[in-house]
Design an enzyme around this catalytic site. Structure first.
Site, mmCIF file in Angstrom:
data_model
loop_
_atom_site.group_PDB
_atom_site.id
_atom_site.type_symbol
_atom_site.label_atom_id
_atom_site.label_comp_id
_atom_site.label_asym_id
_atom_site.label_seq_id
_atom_site.Cartn_x
_atom_site.Cartn_y
_atom_site.Cartn_z
ATOM 1 N N ASP A 10 -3.469 -18.096 1.934
ATOM 2 C CA ASP A 10 -4.638 -18.749 1.328
ATOM 3 C C ASP A 10 -5.190 -19.812 2.274
ATOM 4 O O ASP A 10 -6.417 -19.961 2.432
ATOM 5 C CB ASP A 10 -4.312 -19.323 -0.055
ATOM 6 C CG ASP A 10 -2.930 -19.949 -0.149
ATOM 7 O OD1 ASP A 10 -2.089 -19.677 0.736
ATOM 8 O OD2 ASP A 10 -2.680 -20.728 -1.082
ATOM 9 N N TYR A 17 0.824 -1.213 0.000
ATOM 10 C CA TYR A 17 0.000 0.000 0.000
ATOM 11 C C TYR A 17 0.857 1.261 0.000
ATOM 12 O O TYR A 17 0.412 2.329 -0.399
ATOM 13 C CB TYR A 17 -0.942 0.033 1.218
ATOM 14 C CG TYR A 17 -2.043 -1.010 1.197
ATOM 15 C CD1 TYR A 17 -2.186 -1.885 0.132
ATOM 16 C CD2 TYR A 17 -2.940 -1.107 2.247
ATOM 17 C CE1 TYR A 17 -3.187 -2.841 0.121
ATOM 18 C CE2 TYR A 17 -3.950 -2.062 2.250
ATOM 19 C CZ TYR A 17 -4.061 -2.932 1.176
ATOM 20 O OH TYR A 17 -5.059 -3.863 1.175
ATOM 21 N N ASP A 43 -5.339 -6.562 6.014
ATOM 22 C CA ASP A 43 -6.530 -5.794 5.632
ATOM 23 C C ASP A 43 -7.658 -6.774 5.323
ATOM 24 O O ASP A 43 -8.798 -6.645 5.814
ATOM 25 C CB ASP A 43 -6.163 -4.957 4.390
ATOM 26 C CG ASP A 43 -7.243 -3.964 4.012
ATOM 27 O OD1 ASP A 43 -8.200 -3.801 4.790
ATOM 28 O OD2 ASP A 43 -7.120 -3.351 2.931
ATOM 29 N N LYS A 90 3.086 -15.450 2.475
ATOM 30 C CA LYS A 90 2.970 -16.192 1.211
ATOM 31 C C LYS A 90 4.394 -16.560 0.804
ATOM 32 O O LYS A 90 4.890 -16.183 -0.270
ATOM 33 C CB LYS A 90 2.256 -15.302 0.179
ATOM 34 C CG LYS A 90 1.860 -15.996 -1.093
ATOM 35 C CD LYS A 90 0.705 -16.958 -0.960
ATOM 36 C CE LYS A 90 0.416 -17.625 -2.290
ATOM 37 N NZ LYS A 90 -0.419 -18.830 -2.170
ATOM 38 N N ASP A 143 -10.952 -8.165 8.072
ATOM 39 C CA ASP A 143 -12.362 -8.005 7.693
ATOM 40 C C ASP A 143 -13.060 -9.362 7.669
ATOM 41 O O ASP A 143 -14.204 -9.493 8.114
ATOM 42 C CB ASP A 143 -12.485 -7.354 6.307
ATOM 43 C CG ASP A 143 -12.516 -5.836 6.388
ATOM 44 O OD1 ASP A 143 -12.393 -5.303 7.505
ATOM 45 O OD2 ASP A 143 -12.663 -5.191 5.338
#
Ligand code: NAD
Length: 361
Positions: free
Chosen positions: A224, A143, A248, A192, A252
């Site tokens: 994942d 980001y 992020d 990852k 959520d």
């Protein structure tokens, strides 16, 4: 002499001032019960600050926050400022305050109250007892990396760079291990590492930091796999720590196990105990000024502040229990009520939680 704390209150926009009023009501009762003194300083941020000061984050707000033990924030934003240029958007105030306060770890609990298990989108037997803390790195990663647009062989191409330094990883991982010590001593680090170099660095830093916490168990998990496990078997997690973008998404996802957005608190921490506490939801302009917003997310954010920044653990436990009892007794604001008739107002919900808090202990 009473123990004294400096707290900055940033009500912000929309429902911000209404929900903040309930948090302050609670803080006055904590003062009385714990024999401590809270010095509250009200400052402006977001649209409110744009209107009064011409900027979403006035210098005075940032300076007061820097001098404080903790900051409590309502929410910012609303249609009035939607067409403003980027520098004059309320949300710019949020990014600026995080940066200005050197905040780098975002804590998002996903805790399911027994009274709320029927509102979860998953089966009761899967979600009963869920209590996860997602610790997300907040100021690095993709980001904030370099962004480019160019034309290559006649095709438009866009790039977002994902990079992390060892130090950026280490400080958030340490926060996660410290938090695990106050919970169930179990950290899941999510990355990852099978494809990303930044994840391989992340993993090696976690292995090194973990040596300083022999009392805390930890594991690595691919993002994942973690996304699946949160839905399949969420009770296996205690603290999840991960980089900015994965955090992020996972925070959520985890929060939705537990029901309404009006119930979700958060904390953002830097080094040490200083923190910025705010509900996860926005300024809800559609219901602002009607005294119907759910103040629980803000009250639970206040409890996190008592626990993580002020060291008032007993008060934090009592507030958490008070919220649980009120929900258990069937008191509901409109967002979580079965019918409009059943719903109480923002201030009634606040009053009930304060009354339950006063009875604790
Ligand atoms: P929102 O979270 O404000 O609202 C989404 C929906 O949830 C709305 O229907 C709202 O009424 C409801 N809701 C939210 N909080 C509630 C509460 N406490 N009680 C009952 N219902 C509640 O998100 P949005 O509508 O996408 O955004 C509105 C504004 O808030 C925008 O300007 C956005 O940029 C801003 N925003 C701010 C923050 C923040 O301050 N941290 C976060 C998200 C969005």
């Amino acid at each position: 002499m009473d123990k004294e704390f400096q707290i900055v209150i940033l009500p912000g926009d929309g429902i911000g001032p209404e929900i903040m009023e309930e948090a302050v009501k609670l803080l006055r009762n904590v003062e009385e019960k714990e024999g401590v003194r809270f010095h509250l300083s009200y400052e402006r941020i977001g649209g409110d600050a744009i209107d009064h000061d011409g900027t979403p984050l006035p210098e005075q707000t940032l300076n007061r926050c820097r001098e404080a033990d903790a900051v409590l924030l309502g929410a910012v934003g609303g249609p009035k400022w939607d067409d403003n240029p980027p520098e004059l958007r309320p949300e710019k105030g949020l990014l600026a305050i995080r940066k200005g306060l050197d905040i780098f770890a975002n804590l998002r609990p996903a805790f399911l109250y027994d009274a709320m298990k029927s509102v979860s989108s998953l089966k009761e037997e899967v979600v009963r007892g869920v209590d996860i803390m997602v610790v997300r790195e907040l100021t690095g990663g993709i980001y904030f990396g370099e962004k480019t647009r160019e034309t290559v062989n006649g095709q438009e191409m866009a790039t977002d760079k994902l990079s992390y330094t060892e130090q950026e990883i280490e400080r958030v991982v340490r926060q996660a291990f410290e938090i695990a010590r106050k919970r169930k001593n179990f950290v899941t680090s999510v990355d990852k590492a099978n494809v990303l170099e930044s994840s391989r660095l992340w993993r090696s830093v976690v292995d090194r930091v973990a040596k300083d916490y022999p009392d805390v168990q930890y594991q690595h998990m691919l993002v994942d796999a973690c996304a699946m496990e949160i839905i399949r078997s969420p009770r296996q997690f205690d603290v999840i720590v991960t980089e900015n973008m994965f955090g992020d998404i996972l925070s959520d996802e985890a929060s939705m196990l537990t029901g309404s957005i009006g119930m979700l608190p958060s904390a953002s921490m830097g080094d040490g105990t200083f923190g910025l506490y705010e509900p996860v939801h926005g300024s809800a302009p559609d219901i602002a000024g009607e005294n119907i917003a759910n103040p629980v997310a803000t009250i639970l954010s206040t409890a996190m502040m008592l626990r993580y920044s002020l060291g008032l653990t007993r008060a934090a436990d009592e507030v958490d229990r008070a919220v649980e009892e009120v929900l258990q007794s069937g008191v509901r604001t409109m967002d979580i009520a079965e019918s409009r008739e059943q719903a109480v107002t923002t201030s009634e919900m606040g009053d009930q939680i304060v009354a339950a808090y006063r009875k604790q202990g």
